[in-house]
Design an enzyme around this catalytic site. Structure first.
Site, PDB file in Angstrom:
ATOM      1  N   ASP A 110       2.486   0.929  20.510  1.00  9.00           N
ATOM      2  CA  ASP A 110       1.048   1.199  20.640  1.00  9.00           C
ATOM      3  C   ASP A 110       0.490   0.091  21.529  1.00  9.00           C
ATOM      4  OD1 ASP A 110      -1.543   2.309  20.025  1.00  9.00           O
ATOM      5  OD2 ASP A 110      -1.854   0.643  18.642  1.00  9.00           O
ATOM      6  N   SER A 111      -0.793   0.213  21.872  1.00  7.48           N
ATOM      7  CA  SER A 111      -1.423  -0.863  22.630  1.00  7.48           C
ATOM      8  C   SER A 111      -1.559  -2.128  21.777  1.00  7.48           C
ATOM      9  CB  SER A 111      -2.818  -0.418  23.075  1.00  7.48           C
ATOM     10  OG  SER A 111      -3.607  -0.127  21.939  1.00  7.48           O
ATOM     11  N   GLY A 138      -7.381   2.844  25.676  1.00  6.83           N
ATOM     12  CA  GLY A 138      -8.229   4.034  25.703  1.00  6.83           C
ATOM     13  C   GLY A 138      -9.381   4.007  26.690  1.00  6.83           C
ATOM     14  N   CYS A 165       0.382   6.275  19.493  1.00  6.68           N
ATOM     15  CA  CYS A 165      -0.874   6.040  20.184  1.00  6.68           C
ATOM     16  C   CYS A 165      -1.333   7.372  20.777  1.00  6.68           C
ATOM     17  CB  CYS A 165      -0.646   5.008  21.292  1.00  6.68           C
ATOM     18  SG  CYS A 165      -2.055   4.756  22.364  1.00  6.68           S
ATOM     19  N   ASN A 166      -2.504   7.810  20.390  1.00  2.00           N
ATOM     20  CA  ASN A 166      -3.013   9.084  20.917  1.00  2.00           C
ATOM     21  C   ASN A 166      -3.311   8.993  22.405  1.00  2.00           C
ATOM     22  OD1 ASN A 166      -3.864  11.083  18.478  1.00  2.00           O
ATOM     23  ND2 ASN A 166      -3.970   8.952  17.859  1.00  2.00           N
ATOM     24  N   CYS A 204      -7.214   8.304  16.670  1.00  4.80           N
ATOM     25  CA  CYS A 204      -6.678   7.089  17.306  1.00  4.80           C
ATOM     26  C   CYS A 204      -5.980   6.334  16.190  1.00  4.80           C
ATOM     27  CB  CYS A 204      -7.823   6.262  17.886  1.00  4.80           C
ATOM     28  SG  CYS A 204      -7.362   4.552  18.305  1.00  4.80           S
ATOM     29  N   THR A 205      -4.796   5.802  16.459  1.00 10.53           N
ATOM     30  CA  THR A 205      -4.020   5.196  15.381  1.00 10.53           C
ATOM     31  C   THR A 205      -4.638   3.889  14.863  1.00 10.53           C
ATOM     32  OG1 THR A 205      -2.569   4.197  17.053  1.00 10.53           O
ATOM     33  CG2 THR A 205      -1.829   6.252  16.034  1.00 10.53           C
TER      34      THR A 205
END
Ligand code: DGL
Length: 274
Positions: free
Chosen positions: A11-12, A44, A74-75, A204-205
Site C-alpha cells: 500500500d502507499s 490517491g 490499496c484501492n 480506501c484501505t
C-alpha cells in the site's frame, strides 16, 4: 507439495494493514512481506501515471524477494495500476481491490449507499463500472461535469461518493479516530444522513482505521462495509486453487519494508492493532 514462499502485500502506507490483519487471521502459517511506499504517500491525490510507476517499482521489489502472490492492498493503486502490473509481470499472480459497491447495494434498505474513497478511486473506471452496473450516481457525483458518461442513469440504488480529503494523512499519523478526523468526515456524513444513506463503503484501505469516527457520525443502524475480509478470502482462494498454500505448520512471519521515513512507519505499525 505447496509453496513456502511469502505473500507480498503493499500500500502507499499503513492502509494495507487493514487487509494484512485479515490475511494473518485466515492464513496464520504464511510468511508475509508488507511494503509501505511511504515516501510517495498519499497515492490517491497523485496523477495516475505517477501511481502506476510507483506500483510497478514496488511490485519489482516484491518479485525480486520471491513472493508467490501480490495483494494490492490499496484501492487507488488497484484502480489505476492493476491492469498495468498484470501486463508487466505476467509470471506473478495478483489480488486487487475495488470499492465494495455490490455488497453495499445488497444490504441497503433505503436504496441509498455512500462510498468514501480517495480522489483517484472516486474518479476511476472501476467505480464508474460498478455504479453503472449496480446503481446510479447520486448527490455531488451526479452533478460533476467531468463525470464519465452514464452518471445521469436514474434507475437503481443511489450511490453517493465523497472524498474525505486529508483522512489518509491523519491515519498515517495515527489519528484516524480523532476530532480532526471527525471534523473532515462530519459534512459528508451529515449530507448522507439527510439523503437516507444506510450503508457506507470504506473505499480506501486507510479508512478502516477511521471506522469508529465514521460509525459515530453515520448514526445508528448504518452498516459499514470494509472489503478487507473479502480480499483476504480471495487471496486464500487463489493460493488454494493454485496448490500454493504453505506446507509449513509453524506461525508465519510478517516482514515490513518501507520507502522514505521508515521510523515513522514502524512507530505507527506498532500502534495499529494487528
Ligand atoms: N490506502 C490506499 C487506498 O486504498 C491509498 C491511499 C492514499 O495513499 O491516498 O486507496
Amino acid at each position: 507439495m505447496g509453496d513456502a514462499r511469502p505473500i507480498g502485500i503493499f500500500d502507499s502506507g499503513v492502509g494495507g494493514l487493514s487487509v494484512l490483519r485479515h490475511l494473518r487471521l485466515l492464513l496464520p502459517a504464511e510468511d508475509v512481506l508488507y511494503v509501505a511506499d511511504a515516501a510517495w504517500c498519499p497515492y490517491g491525490s497523485k496523477p495516475a501515471g505517477i501511481i502506476r510507476e510507483r506500483i510497478a517499482e514496488v511490485v519489482g521489489v516484491l518479485q525480486a524477494r520471491g513472493v508467490k502472490l501480490v495483494v494490492v492492498a490499496c484501492n487507488s493503486a488497484s484502480t489505476v495500476g492493476l491492469a498495468d502490473v498484470r501486463r508487466r509481470y505476467p509470471q506473478l499472480t495478483f489480488v486487487g481491490m475495488e470499492p465494495a459497491v455490490k455488497p453495499a447495494v445488497e444490504q441497503t434498505r433505503t436504496r441509498a449507499i455512500g462510498v468514501l474513497a480517495t480522489a483517484t478511486t472516486a474518479a476511476g473506471e472501476s467505480l464508474a463500472r460498478l455504479v453503472s452496473r449496480f446503481g446510479r450516481w447520486a448527490g455531488a457525483a451526479a452533478e460533476d461535469a467531468d463525470a464519465p458518461a452514464g452518471r445521469d442513469n436514474c434507475r437503481g440504488v443511489a450511490v453517493h461518493v465523497a472524498v474525505p480529503e486529508g483522512l489518509v494523512e491523519l491515519v498515517e499519523r495515527g489519528a484516524g479516530d480523532s476530532p480532526a478526523a471527525e471534523a473532515l468526515l462530519r459534512p459528508i456524513m451529515t449530507r448522507w444522513r439527510e439523503a437516507g444513506v444506510d450503508v457506507v463503503v470504506l473505499g480506501c484501505t486507510h479508512y478502516p482505521f477511521a471506522r469508529a469516527a465514521v460509525e459515530r457520525l453515520a448514526g445508528p443502524g448504518v452498516v459499514i462495509v470494509d472489503p478487507a475480509p473479502a480480499v483476504a478470502r480471495q487471496a486464500a482462494r487463489v493460493l488454494a486453487a493454485g496448490g500454493a498454500l504453505t506446507p509449513s505448520l509453524r506461525a508465519g512471519q510478517t516482514t515490513f519494508l518501507a520507502t522514505g521515513e521508515a521510523d515513522a512507519f514502524y512507530a505507527i505499525v506498532s500502534r495499529l492493532a494487528l
